[in-house]
Scaffold this motif. Sequence first.
Motif, PDB file in Angstrom:
ATOM      1  N   ALA A   1     -52.033 -14.807  12.297  1.00 20.93           N
ATOM      2  CA  ALA A   1     -52.336 -16.073  12.944  1.00 20.93           C
ATOM      3  C   ALA A   1     -52.771 -17.078  11.892  1.00 20.93           C
ATOM      4  CB  ALA A   1     -53.432 -15.890  13.988  1.00 20.93           C
ATOM      5  N   ALA A   2     -52.629 -18.353  12.210  1.00 17.74           N
ATOM      6  CA  ALA A   2     -52.930 -19.400  11.247  1.00 17.74           C
ATOM      7  C   ALA A   2     -53.792 -20.483  11.855  1.00 17.74           C
ATOM      8  CB  ALA A   2     -51.625 -20.009  10.725  1.00 17.74           C
ATOM      9  N   LYS A   3     -54.577 -21.087  10.993  1.00 20.76           N
ATOM     10  CA  LYS A   3     -55.390 -22.233  11.403  1.00 20.76           C
ATOM     11  C   LYS A   3     -55.497 -23.184  10.220  1.00 20.76           C
ATOM     12  CE  LYS A   3     -60.105 -23.606  12.616  1.00 20.76           C
ATOM     13  NZ  LYS A   3     -59.742 -24.611  13.608  1.00 20.76           N
TER      14      LYS A   3
ATOM     15  N   PRO B   1     -62.257 -18.771   9.185  1.00 16.54           N
ATOM     16  CA  PRO B   1     -62.344 -18.274  10.565  1.00 16.54           C
ATOM     17  C   PRO B   1     -62.042 -16.786  10.620  1.00 16.54           C
ATOM     18  CG  PRO B   1     -60.405 -19.685  10.280  1.00 16.54           C
ATOM     19  CD  PRO B   1     -61.141 -19.701   8.996  1.00 16.54           C
ATOM     20  N   THR B   2     -62.833 -16.089  11.451  1.00 20.36           N
ATOM     21  CA  THR B   2     -62.643 -14.641  11.572  1.00 20.36           C
ATOM     22  C   THR B   2     -62.502 -14.191  13.019  1.00 20.36           C
ATOM     23  OG1 THR B   2     -65.031 -14.275  11.544  1.00 20.36           O
ATOM     24  CG2 THR B   2     -63.882 -14.170   9.425  1.00 20.36           C
ATOM     25  N   ARG B   3     -62.591 -15.105  13.952  1.00 19.67           N
ATOM     26  CA  ARG B   3     -62.426 -14.747  15.363  1.00 19.67           C
ATOM     27  C   ARG B   3     -61.055 -15.176  15.833  1.00 19.67           C
ATOM     28  NH1 ARG B   3     -66.865 -17.948  16.235  1.00 19.67           N
ATOM     29  NH2 ARG B   3     -65.597 -19.079  17.762  1.00 19.67           N
ATOM     30  N   ALA B   4     -60.505 -14.396  16.749  1.00 15.63           N
ATOM     31  CA  ALA B   4     -59.162 -14.694  17.248  1.00 15.63           C
ATOM     32  C   ALA B   4     -59.110 -16.063  17.923  1.00 15.63           C
ATOM     33  CB  ALA B   4     -58.712 -13.609  18.219  1.00 15.63           C
ATOM     34  N   ASP B   5     -60.191 -16.426  18.626  1.00 14.12           N
ATOM     35  CA  ASP B   5     -60.155 -17.690  19.359  1.00 14.12           C
ATOM     36  C   ASP B   5     -60.255 -18.904  18.448  1.00 14.12           C
ATOM     37  OD1 ASP B   5     -63.590 -17.584  20.701  1.00 14.12           O
ATOM     38  OD2 ASP B   5     -62.816 -17.562  18.650  1.00 14.12           O
ATOM     39  N   GLU B   6     -60.467 -18.680  17.164  1.00 13.31           N
ATOM     40  CA  GLU B   6     -60.493 -19.791  16.210  1.00 13.31           C
ATOM     41  C   GLU B   6     -59.097 -20.139  15.703  1.00 13.31           C
ATOM     42  OE1 GLU B   6     -63.682 -17.768  13.698  1.00 13.31           O
ATOM     43  OE2 GLU B   6     -64.353 -19.858  13.622  1.00 13.31           O
TER      44      GLU B   6
ATOM     45  N   ILE C   1     -55.205 -17.755   7.094  1.00 16.33           N
ATOM     46  CA  ILE C   1     -54.370 -16.786   7.796  1.00 16.33           C
ATOM     47  C   ILE C   1     -55.193 -15.559   8.114  1.00 16.33           C
ATOM     48  CG2 ILE C   1     -52.319 -15.333   7.698  1.00 16.33           C
ATOM     49  CD1 ILE C   1     -51.552 -18.212   7.649  1.00 16.33           C
ATOM     50  N   GLY C   2     -55.093 -15.109   9.326  1.00 17.38           N
ATOM     51  CA  GLY C   2     -55.808 -13.910   9.725  1.00 17.38           C
ATOM     52  C   GLY C   2     -54.846 -12.831  10.200  1.00 17.38           C
ATOM     53  N   TRP C   3     -55.215 -11.612   9.918  1.00 21.02           N
ATOM     54  CA  TRP C   3     -54.502 -10.459  10.479  1.00 21.02           C
ATOM     55  C   TRP C   3     -55.387  -9.848  11.564  1.00 21.02           C
ATOM     56  CZ3 TRP C   3     -49.626  -8.912   9.955  1.00 21.02           C
ATOM     57  CH2 TRP C   3     -48.897  -9.304   8.842  1.00 21.02           C
ATOM     58  N   PHE C   4     -54.770  -9.595  12.697  1.00 23.69           N
ATOM     59  CA  PHE C   4     -55.470  -9.008  13.821  1.00 23.69           C
ATOM     60  C   PHE C   4     -54.685  -7.789  14.294  1.00 23.69           C
ATOM     61  CE2 PHE C   4     -58.564 -12.328  14.663  1.00 23.69           C
ATOM     62  CZ  PHE C   4     -58.028 -13.383  13.954  1.00 23.69           C
ATOM     63  N   ARG C   5     -55.362  -6.905  15.007  1.00 22.65           N
ATOM     64  CA  ARG C   5     -54.662  -5.756  15.561  1.00 22.65           C
ATOM     65  C   ARG C   5     -55.195  -5.451  16.948  1.00 22.65           C
ATOM     66  NH1 ARG C   5     -57.053  -1.008  11.539  1.00 22.65           N
ATOM     67  NH2 ARG C   5     -59.175  -0.895  12.433  1.00 22.65           N
TER      68      ARG C   5
ATOM     69  N   GLU D   1     -58.829  -7.145  17.587  1.00 21.83           N
ATOM     70  CA  GLU D   1     -59.893  -7.253  16.591  1.00 21.83           C
ATOM     71  C   GLU D   1     -59.337  -7.805  15.286  1.00 21.83           C
ATOM     72  OE1 GLU D   1     -61.542  -3.450  15.613  1.00 21.83           O
ATOM     73  OE2 GLU D   1     -59.616  -2.573  15.074  1.00 21.83           O
ATOM     74  N   VAL D   2     -60.200  -8.503  14.576  1.00 22.07           N
ATOM     75  CA  VAL D   2     -59.800  -9.015  13.274  1.00 22.07           C
ATOM     76  C   VAL D   2     -59.756  -7.872  12.276  1.00 22.07           C
ATOM     77  CG1 VAL D   2     -62.171  -9.573  12.596  1.00 22.07           C
ATOM     78  CG2 VAL D   2     -60.257 -10.805  11.557  1.00 22.07           C
ATOM     79  N   VAL D   3     -58.776  -7.925  11.403  1.00 21.90           N
ATOM     80  CA  VAL D   3     -58.647  -6.931  10.338  1.00 21.90           C
ATOM     81  C   VAL D   3     -59.037  -7.554   9.004  1.00 21.90           C
ATOM     82  CG1 VAL D   3     -57.049  -5.430   9.100  1.00 21.90           C
ATOM     83  CG2 VAL D   3     -56.814  -5.730  11.573  1.00 21.90           C
ATOM     84  N   ALA D   4     -58.439  -8.686   8.709  1.00 21.87           N
ATOM     85  CA  ALA D   4     -58.698  -9.382   7.453  1.00 21.87           C
ATOM     86  C   ALA D   4     -58.266 -10.833   7.605  1.00 21.87           C
ATOM     87  CB  ALA D   4     -57.941  -8.727   6.287  1.00 21.87           C
ATOM     88  N   ALA D   5     -58.803 -11.678   6.752  1.00 20.76           N
ATOM     89  CA  ALA D   5     -58.436 -13.088   6.774  1.00 20.76           C
ATOM     90  C   ALA D   5     -58.531 -13.641   5.364  1.00 20.76           C
ATOM     91  CB  ALA D   5     -59.345 -13.871   7.722  1.00 20.76           C
TER      92      ALA D   5
END
Length: 124
Positions: free
Chosen positions: A94-96, A105-110, A32-36, A44-48
């Motif tokens: 977001a989830a992957k 993963p740390t990029r939004a496109d992932e 799970i990633g947090w983006f803002r 941009e990624v904040v944390a994952a």
Amino acid sequence: QLQAFGGGLVQAGGFLRLSCATSGHSFSRYAIGWFRQAPGKEREVVAAIHRGGGTYYADSVKGRFTISRDNGKKMVYLQMNSLKSEDAAVYSCAAKDVILSGTLPTRADEYVYWGQGTQVTVSS
């Protein structure tokens, strides 16, 4: 499906805890990633956080933000302390699906699954 909530208006130096609620049976396999995204700026990624518990933080939030997960509740949290005006943005989770031995993963496109964001406003 994912839903981020917990945003709001806070004074600089204050704190907020964002939550990301998920549904379905795959949560334990997700990173799970947090983006803002702030107005006029790129997302941009904040944390994952990896399914195995490993974490990543953007340099701008290290030491101030903490990401955690509760697999039983299918929730991910972002504790944000010492908030600054530059932290103001719409925050999304977001989830992957990842394998246990895979990289975080740390990029939004992932990321594959996205929820609607929650607004964080920081007053100075």
